[in-house]
Every structure is written in structure tokens, then in C-alpha cells.
Motif scaffolding. Structure first.
Motif, PDB file in Angstrom:
ATOM      1  N   MET A  21       0.846  -1.188   0.000  1.00 44.58           N
ATOM      2  CA  MET A  21       0.000   0.000   0.000  1.00 44.58           C
ATOM      3  C   MET A  21       0.880   1.237   0.000  1.00 44.58           C
ATOM      4  O   MET A  21       1.878   1.304   0.706  1.00 44.58           O
ATOM      5  CB  MET A  21      -0.911   0.001   1.236  1.00 44.58           C
ATOM      6  CG  MET A  21      -1.940   1.111   1.251  1.00 44.58           C
ATOM      7  SD  MET A  21      -3.121   0.976   2.628  1.00 44.58           S
ATOM      8  CE  MET A  21      -2.068   1.376   4.028  1.00 44.58           C
ATOM      9  N   THR A  22       0.538   2.228  -0.817  1.00 48.73           N
ATOM     10  CA  THR A  22       1.259   3.485  -0.864  1.00 48.73           C
ATOM     11  C   THR A  22       0.292   4.628  -0.556  1.00 48.73           C
ATOM     12  O   THR A  22      -0.917   4.497  -0.730  1.00 48.73           O
ATOM     13  CB  THR A  22       1.907   3.715  -2.236  1.00 48.73           C
ATOM     14  OG1 THR A  22       0.879   3.753  -3.239  1.00 48.73           O
ATOM     15  CG2 THR A  22       2.879   2.603  -2.571  1.00 48.73           C
ATOM     16  N   VAL A  23       0.838   5.760  -0.106  1.00 48.96           N
ATOM     17  CA  VAL A  23      -0.010   6.903   0.222  1.00 48.96           C
ATOM     18  C   VAL A  23      -0.259   7.726  -1.037  1.00 48.96           C
ATOM     19  O   VAL A  23       0.598   7.834  -1.918  1.00 48.96           O
ATOM     20  CB  VAL A  23       0.641   7.765   1.320  1.00 48.96           C
ATOM     21  CG1 VAL A  23       1.893   8.474   0.814  1.00 48.96           C
ATOM     22  CG2 VAL A  23      -0.357   8.751   1.890  1.00 48.96           C
ATOM     23  N   ASN A  24      -1.447   8.299  -1.143  1.00 43.45           N
ATOM     24  CA  ASN A  24      -1.808   9.083  -2.314  1.00 43.45           C
ATOM     25  C   ASN A  24      -2.739  10.218  -1.880  1.00 43.45           C
ATOM     26  O   ASN A  24      -3.572  10.055  -0.986  1.00 43.45           O
ATOM     27  CB  ASN A  24      -2.517   8.206  -3.341  1.00 43.45           C
ATOM     28  CG  ASN A  24      -2.810   8.961  -4.625  1.00 43.45           C
ATOM     29  OD1 ASN A  24      -1.888   9.423  -5.295  1.00 43.45           O
ATOM     30  ND2 ASN A  24      -4.072   9.089  -4.966  1.00 43.45           N
ATOM     31  N   SER A  25      -2.597  11.363  -2.524  1.00 40.92           N
ATOM     32  CA  SER A  25      -3.501  12.480  -2.265  1.00 40.92           C
ATOM     33  C   SER A  25      -4.624  12.477  -3.291  1.00 40.92           C
ATOM     34  O   SER A  25      -4.382  12.310  -4.489  1.00 40.92           O
ATOM     35  CB  SER A  25      -2.747  13.807  -2.327  1.00 40.92           C
ATOM     36  OG  SER A  25      -3.657  14.891  -2.206  1.00 40.92           O
ATOM     37  N   PHE A  26      -5.841  12.663  -2.827  1.00 43.44           N
ATOM     38  CA  PHE A  26      -6.999  12.728  -3.709  1.00 43.44           C
ATOM     39  C   PHE A  26      -7.570  14.148  -3.768  1.00 43.44           C
ATOM     40  O   PHE A  26      -8.628  14.375  -4.352  1.00 43.44           O
ATOM     41  CB  PHE A  26      -8.082  11.754  -3.236  1.00 43.44           C
ATOM     42  CG  PHE A  26      -7.664  10.314  -3.318  1.00 43.44           C
ATOM     43  CD1 PHE A  26      -7.933   9.556  -4.451  1.00 43.44           C
ATOM     44  CD2 PHE A  26      -6.958   9.713  -2.277  1.00 43.44           C
ATOM     45  CE1 PHE A  26      -7.538   8.232  -4.540  1.00 43.44           C
ATOM     46  CE2 PHE A  26      -6.554   8.385  -2.358  1.00 43.44           C
ATOM     47  CZ  PHE A  26      -6.843   7.643  -3.491  1.00 43.44           C
TER      48      PHE A  26
ATOM     49  N   ALA B 270      -3.648   4.596  -1.183  1.00 44.22           N
ATOM     50  CA  ALA B 270      -4.659   4.916  -0.177  1.00 44.22           C
ATOM     51  C   ALA B 270      -4.483   6.330   0.358  1.00 44.22           C
ATOM     52  O   ALA B 270      -3.366   6.846   0.424  1.00 44.22           O
ATOM     53  CB  ALA B 270      -4.584   3.922   0.979  1.00 44.22           C
ATOM     54  N   SER B 271      -5.601   6.949   0.736  1.00 44.98           N
ATOM     55  CA  SER B 271      -5.540   8.283   1.330  1.00 44.98           C
ATOM     56  C   SER B 271      -4.890   8.204   2.706  1.00 44.98           C
ATOM     57  O   SER B 271      -4.818   7.137   3.331  1.00 44.98           O
ATOM     58  CB  SER B 271      -6.945   8.887   1.435  1.00 44.98           C
ATOM     59  OG  SER B 271      -7.780   8.060   2.225  1.00 44.98           O
ATOM     60  N   GLU B 272      -4.458   9.359   3.188  1.00 43.54           N
ATOM     61  CA  GLU B 272      -3.745   9.390   4.460  1.00 43.54           C
ATOM     62  C   GLU B 272      -4.600   8.890   5.617  1.00 43.54           C
ATOM     63  O   GLU B 272      -4.091   8.289   6.571  1.00 43.54           O
ATOM     64  CB  GLU B 272      -3.273  10.824   4.736  1.00 43.54           C
ATOM     65  CG  GLU B 272      -2.261  10.928   5.856  1.00 43.54           C
ATOM     66  CD  GLU B 272      -1.506  12.249   5.833  1.00 43.54           C
ATOM     67  OE1 GLU B 272      -0.864  12.550   6.855  1.00 43.54           O
ATOM     68  OE2 GLU B 272      -1.568  12.960   4.824  1.00 43.54           O
TER      69      GLU B 272
END
Length: 250
Positions: free
Chosen positions: A1-6, A75-77
């Protein structure tokens, strides 16, 4: 899983593929790799995500930008927080540091090349930091980087002309800074680039036509820069965001 901004203006690129909107990182969102996203067929699906004995439910809202492995979920923070998973430092099986993610850490001041002493470092993320000074030339000593994320790091000045020294670089994220001047031709020499995010800066000059020469480039963003219109890349490149080129150029 990696972090991503939406969120709009974040490092995640354009609006979500499922509904064409941006979404708050305070909610539980995920982006799936292309094979699993399957042309929007899994939009708004609820996924149960588990880690370290904790579970949470998140909603599929987007397709993750290539390069994106089939077993990776962006995934979001808020998802990370719900699972109690902390980003930071990852090592390989020989205990060599390979990933440094300092998102959320209280770091400011000048950025030097000292971190490049980690000779096996392949991914460096320094999102949302109050660094000072010009573009981080020192990071060009990190020769093995595959990913460099300097989103919202307060850097200014021109983009480094010696970027070609990072010959293994695949993902470069530079949005939401104050970089200015033209995009140097040296970027054409970073042949393995697959994703390049320039949006929300002060880059000027004519939009370069050499991006079409980067055969591995799949994702490109450059909106909200005062660039003059040029030849947009065609073929397999997914130009995620280009509004600024039309809105700000005269």
C-alpha cells in the motif's frame, strides 16, 4: 500500500477517474492498479484493508497512475492512520535502507546531499516540508533513486539542468512549489521516466516537445504554470492535467 492524495493540488494528479471530482484525504479512498480497476468497473466498491491486526473499509475512487504494480493500492492518508501504519524507513533483506518517507515529519531548513550516503536508497519522499533555498541539487547524488517526491516542499529557483544524472529515475513529483524558468532539455535524458508531475509551479517558456521522446513516460501533469503552448506529446502518454497551459499562456 502506498499513500496518495486525492485532493485538488495534491500529488495524485487529476480528478478521480470514477466521478471526475477531487476528494478529501480525511476520508477513506483508494486507487487501484489498472488491471484491477478494470475500466471503472470497480468504482465505488468497498474494500476491507487490513494491516498489523487492524482493519478499515475504503472506497475505490480512482485508478492509480502508472507505474503502478498490480499488487499495490494507493490509499488516502486517513486509511494509513486508521490502520496505525506509519511511513518512514524501509529496508531490504540485507538491512540496507531503500525507502525514506518523511511525510508528516517536522523537518525544515536546508536540504543537503547527506541522505545520499544511503547508497541503496531507491525512493525518497519529502512531501509538505518547509525547506528553504533553491532547487535541491544535492539530491542528484542519490544515483539509485527510482522515485523522488518533493511535493509541496517550498523549493524555488530553476529546475536542475543536471537531472540526467538520475538515470534510474522513474517517478518524479515536483508539484506545489515555486520552481521557475524553463524546463531544461536535460529531462530528455532521463529515459526511464514513467511519471512526471510539474503542476502548480511558475515554470515558463514554451512547453518542450522532447517529452514525446521519452518512450517510458505514461503520466504527465503541468497545469497552472505560465507555459506557452507547444507540441503536446502523443501516443501512450496520459496527460493528466494540462489546464494551466491553456489558461495561463498568452
Amino acid at each position: 500500500m502506498t499513500v496518495n492524495s486525492f485532493e485538488k493540488g495534491g500529488d495524485g494528479g487529476g480528478p478521480s477517474a470514477c466521478d471526475g471530482h477531487f476528494h478529501s484525504n480525511k476520508d477513506h479512498w483508494v486507487a487501484l492498479p489498472p488491471a484491477t480497476f478494470d475500466h471503472n468497473s470497480n468504482c465505488f466498491r468497498k474494500l476491507k484493508i487490513s494491516a498489523r491486526g487492524k482493519s478499515t473499509v475504503a472506497t475505490v475512487i480512482d485508478e492509480c497512475a502508472k507505474p503502478c504494480k498490480d499488487d499495490i493500492v494507493d490509499a488516502s492518508e486517513s486509511v494509513w492512520k486508521a490502520l496505525g501504519v506509519h511511513r518512514g524507513i524501509s529496508c531490504d533483506t540485507f538491512n540496507n535502507v531503500t525507502v525514506v518517507d518523511l511525510t508528516g515529519a517536522s523537518i525544515s531548513g536546508n536540504l543537503t546531499s547527506a541522505i545520499c550516503a544511503l547508497s541503496n536508497l531507491t525512493a525518497l519522499t519529502l512531501q509538505r516540508k518547509a525547506f528553504t533555498g533553491p532547487s535541491p541539487i544535492g539530491l542528484l547524488h542519490c544515483k539509485h533513486l527510482h522515485k523522488l517526491d518533493l511535493s509541496s516542499t517550498n523549493f524555488a529557483g530553476t529546475l536542475p539542468t543536471c537531472i540526467s544524472e538520475l538515470s534510474k529515475l522513474r517517478i518524479l513529483k515536483l508539484p506545489n512549489n515555486s520552481f521557475s524558468g524553463s524546463i531544461p532539455p536535460a529531462f530528455r535524458m532521463v529515459a526511464k521516466l514513467e511519471a512526471l508531475f510539474f503542476h502548480e509551479n511558475s515554470l515558463s517558456g514554451e512547453f518542450p516537445n522532447f517529452f514525446g521522446e521519452l518512450k517510458s513516460l505514461k503520466n504527465l501533469t503541468f497545469d497552472n504554470n505560465p507555459l506557452r503552448p507547444g507540441v503536446l506529446p502523443v501516443g501512450s502518454i496520459r496527460v493528466l492535467r494540462r489546464g494551466g497551459l491553456n489558461q495561463n499562456s498568452r
